[in-house]
Design a protein around this motif. Structure first.
Motif, PDB file in Angstrom:
ATOM      1  N   UNK A 194      23.768  43.362 -14.844  1.00  0.00           N
ATOM      2  CA  UNK A 194      24.356  42.204 -14.103  1.00  0.00           C
ATOM      3  C   UNK A 194      23.274  41.427 -13.810  1.00  0.00           C
ATOM      4  N   UNK A 195      23.156  40.211 -14.398  1.00  0.00           N
ATOM      5  CA  UNK A 195      22.201  39.310 -14.190  1.00  0.00           C
ATOM      6  C   UNK A 195      22.474  38.315 -13.175  1.00  0.00           C
ATOM      7  N   UNK A 196      21.827  38.155 -11.949  1.00  0.00           N
ATOM      8  CA  UNK A 196      22.150  37.254 -11.040  1.00  0.00           C
ATOM      9  C   UNK A 196      20.932  36.191 -10.987  1.00  0.00           C
ATOM     10  N   UNK A 197      21.286  35.286 -10.058  1.00  0.00           N
ATOM     11  CA  UNK A 197      19.947  33.915 -10.035  1.00  0.00           C
ATOM     12  C   UNK A 197      19.182  34.447  -9.152  1.00  0.00           C
ATOM     13  N   UNK A 198      17.972  33.845  -9.330  1.00  0.00           N
ATOM     14  CA  UNK A 198      16.869  33.915  -8.434  1.00  0.00           C
ATOM     15  C   UNK A 198      17.296  33.800  -6.874  1.00  0.00           C
ATOM     16  N   UNK A 199      18.201  32.874  -6.675  1.00  0.00           N
ATOM     17  CA  UNK A 199      18.340  32.386  -5.325  1.00  0.00           C
ATOM     18  C   UNK A 199      19.174  33.534  -4.625  1.00  0.00           C
ATOM     19  N   UNK A 200      20.134  34.518  -5.502  1.00  0.00           N
ATOM     20  CA  UNK A 200      20.632  35.560  -5.085  1.00  0.00           C
ATOM     21  C   UNK A 200      19.821  36.582  -4.581  1.00  0.00           C
ATOM     22  N   UNK A 201      18.704  36.719  -5.342  1.00  0.00           N
ATOM     23  CA  UNK A 201      17.790  37.775  -4.923  1.00  0.00           C
ATOM     24  C   UNK A 201      17.155  37.369  -3.730  1.00  0.00           C
ATOM     25  N   UNK A 202      16.826  36.153  -3.485  1.00  0.00           N
ATOM     26  CA  UNK A 202      16.203  35.452  -2.232  1.00  0.00           C
ATOM     27  C   UNK A 202      17.082  35.650  -1.112  1.00  0.00           C
ATOM     28  N   UNK A 203      18.367  35.595  -1.312  1.00  0.00           N
ATOM     29  CA  UNK A 203      19.314  35.878  -0.287  1.00  0.00           C
ATOM     30  C   UNK A 203      19.067  37.237   0.338  1.00  0.00           C
ATOM     31  N   UNK A 204      18.931  38.086  -0.484  1.00  0.00           N
ATOM     32  CA  UNK A 204      18.908  39.587  -0.009  1.00  0.00           C
ATOM     33  C   UNK A 204      17.404  39.580   0.798  1.00  0.00           C
ATOM     34  N   UNK A 205      16.502  39.065   0.330  1.00  0.00           N
ATOM     35  CA  UNK A 205      15.299  39.123   1.264  1.00  0.00           C
ATOM     36  C   UNK A 205      15.457  38.765   2.597  1.00  0.00           C
TER      37      UNK A 205
END
Length: 635
Positions: free
Chosen positions: A137-148
């Motif tokens: 499941x490929x998510x946007x870089x912004x989604x990953x930044x939200x996690x951090x």
């Protein structure tokens, strides 16, 4: 038509702020064939027009006017009610400073990430180029930044650090309230993460979930985990007792392997999940109903070849809203898992999770309302129509004021539930607090979910046509708001849950409700201007009390028909009492008083008015069904 072109090397087009240098600019002269017939001589005026005229909307020139967009400013500093509430109940400089700084980050940085999540939705890659199943499941870089960011800002951790004692949940949810509309729906995995942490804490932070609890509640991005909540199967959402087909096969080492099909799994890219399944006995049989359901913990991991262990992602859901977040159908085919609850106690074990996720849902609802009001009022200072800016039209201000009143009522409802949760978790809750928390959690969730859809829809209308244009980002507010009345129980399901908690407490939750609502009005005697609001709430409480007494003597179906209107009445009356109480404290503003008065002008107890019209009588259900399924007469 004749077109003549003249080139200029450098020219500034005023109004559009465009600079053209080095490239030829078109000067267009137009002559219609119908205006100059063959053999006729053009007038001096026509020749002068052709030589000198520059039409304002020809070719690349699109005009000088561009409507200013609404500007998102610091949502903490812009929210008078939030600041006033915290000044009254949580007057700690550390909390205020953190929320203010976070508000700046949301307005200037995070909101852009949220838009990126919307524009770059998740994608499922099931196979690699050579045909091997990979289910990425490929998510946007912004989604990953939200996690951090969620870890760094302690958006889950705050609730478990409890730095502010009984007010820690209010502090946590205030931060989520600021974050939610800009989060790209990352508040959804955070809700389930918080719910999972709460379940683990209530069961006991021991192996094998001690590390998971640490990861769910950390502030370190590299250590932080999110949790899924995989409950819904093909046969239905809320009815897990009869709808859960997933089975758990015991293994020799005390673990289990899960086999089943999960129809709706939100935040499918989570690191772990809690889920329900039925344990197979020695004969391969399972126990039906809720008595056969147990709660399991499973990690989402990959084997040496890169394939998911015991999971196949069938497809991502194509949803109306919440497109930023991956929601999938999953086949569980031997997923390794650990049983957390006692066998057959799965439904009871997730009660704490439902409390947490329903509160998160309510926070998101109030936050959506606040955001659309904030943007609408800013836009009203920028948009002119018929010679005046929108804020100078009393009718427009009346509309925004009504939205503001709804938003304030929702905010105070949610924050009071957060207050009660904080008292329970700090070990200082009274029996009255416990009863109130049980009753108000479903009431507030169902009511704010419906409010959000109405207020956000009204807010979009305040932008005119631009409120309907996707690339403004505004329609996404409405699409995402629609899930709030569906997720974690629809309005009718939660209305019936209210009846269940009344029955299971032998009516004690209602005794607690009436007692506390009356106590909230006590300080109003010192504010004469609140008299009409106080009278309205007192009258509604009296009417509601009489209704409850009458309904208790009727057949069960009577109260079930009234459940939705009863829940609305509980919400409206309680919100009125909270608004009155807030308008009485020493730091209250005239707007706090005005909001309380305006809220209490509505029908606070619709269940009584509907009762008087016979809406819950025994003859009503067949009439309702006949109306819904009315067929044209056969001639």
């Amino acid at each position: 038509m004749l077109v003549r072109v003249a080139a200029r090397s450098c020219r500034v087009t005023r109004g559009c702020h465009r600079l053209w240098c080095g490239a030829p600019q078109l000067t267009v002269h137009i002559r219609c064939a119908s205006e100059t017939k063959a053999g006729t001589k053009r007038s001096d005026e026509q020749q002068h027009w052709e030589a000198a005229s520059e039409l304002p909307f020809s070719r690349a020139r699109i005009g000088a006017f561009f409507q200013e967009r609404p500007v998102l400013r610091n949502p903490f500093l812009e929210d008078a009610l939030l600041r006033g509430y915290l000044k009254r109940h949580l007057p700690h400089e550390a909390a205020r400073s953190d929320l203010c700084a976070f508000g700046e980050r949301v307005a200037n940085e995070v909101d852009t990430w949220g838009r990126e999540c919307e524009m770059t939705p998740p994608q499922l890659i099931q196979f690699d180029p050579w045909g091997q199943r990979i289910d990425h499941i490929v998510t946007s870089p912004a989604w990953k930044r939200m996690k951090d960011l969620s870890a760094e800002e302690g958006l889950v951790a705050i609730g478990y650090e409890r730095s502010f004692g009984e007010w820690s949940r209010v502090y946590q949810m205030s931060k989520l309230y600021i974050f939610s509309p800009s989060s790209g729906l990352y508040t959804c995995p955070l809700a389930m993460t918080d719910g999972a942490a709460k379940v683990i804490q209530s069961i006991g932070v021991t192996s094998p979930v001690d590390e998971a609890f640490s990861r769910l509640t950390t502030r370190e991005p590299e250590w932080f985990w999110t949790s899924g909540q995989w409950m819904t199967e093909r046969q239905g959402g809320s009815d897990v007792a009869s709808g859960t087909e997933t089975v758990a096969v015991p293994q020799s080492d005390g673990t289990y392997k899960l086999h089943g099909f999960k129809w709706f799994t939100s935040a499918t890219d989570a690191d772990m999940t809690l889920t329900l399944a039925r344990v197979l006995d020695g004969t391969g049989a399972t126990t039906p109903g809720s008595r056969g359901l147990s709660l399991f913990y499973a990690e989402v991991s990959r084997d040496e070849s890169g394939q998911l262990r015991g999971i196949e992602v069938q497809r991502l859901k194509d949803k109306l809203g919440t497109r930023q977040m991956p929601t999938a159908e999953l086949l569980l085919d031997g997923l390794p898992a650990h049983r957390l609850s006692e066998e057959g106690r799965g439904v009871a074990s997730i009660a704490n999770m439902l409390t947490i996720t329903r509160i998160h849902n309510s926070i998101s609802a109030a936050a959506a309302m606040r955001r659309v009001v904030q943007l609408s009022r800013d836009y009203a200072t920028r948009r002119s129509a018929f010679g005046k800016v929108l804020k100078d039209y009393p009718l427009h201000m009346q509309t925004l004021a009504r939205m503001e009143v709804e938003t304030r009522g929702a905010f105070l409802l949610v924050m009071d539930v957060c207050r009660l949760l904080g008292r329970e978790e700090s070990g200082i809750a009274t029996q009255l607090d416990t009863y109130l928390l049980r009753l108000l959690t479903p009431v507030v969730k169902l009511y704010t979910g419906k409010q959000a859809v109405a207020v956000v829809s009204e807010g979009l209308e305040s932008f005119g046509g631009q409120g309907y244009i996707e690339d403004t980002g505004l329609p996404g507010l409405l699409r995402d708001a629609q899930v709030l009345s569906i997720w974690e129980g629809t309005t009718n399901i939660l209305s019936l849950d209210v009846l269940r908690c009344v029955a299971r407490s032998s009516g004690m939750v209602l005794h607690a409700y009436f007692a506390h609502a009356k106590s909230l009005l006590a300080g109003a005697s010192s504010v004469p201007s609140l008299g009409p609001a106080v009278n309205a709430v007192e009258a509604a409480l009296s009417e509601l009390h009489k209704f409850v007494q009458v309904a208790a003597e009727r057949e069960h179906g009577y109260l079930e028909l009234a459940a939705r209107d009863l829940a609305y009445s509980l919400a409206r009356i309680y919100a009125g009492a909270l608004l009155i109480d807030h308008a009485c404290w020493k730091g209250a503003s005239p707007s706090d008083t005005y909001a309380a008065l305006r809220w209490c002008e509505q029908d606070l107890c619709p269940v009584v008015n509907k009762q008087e019209r016979g809406c819950y009588d025994a003859n009503t259900p067949p009439l309702d069904a006949a109306l819904v399924y009315d067929q044209p007469s056969q001639e």
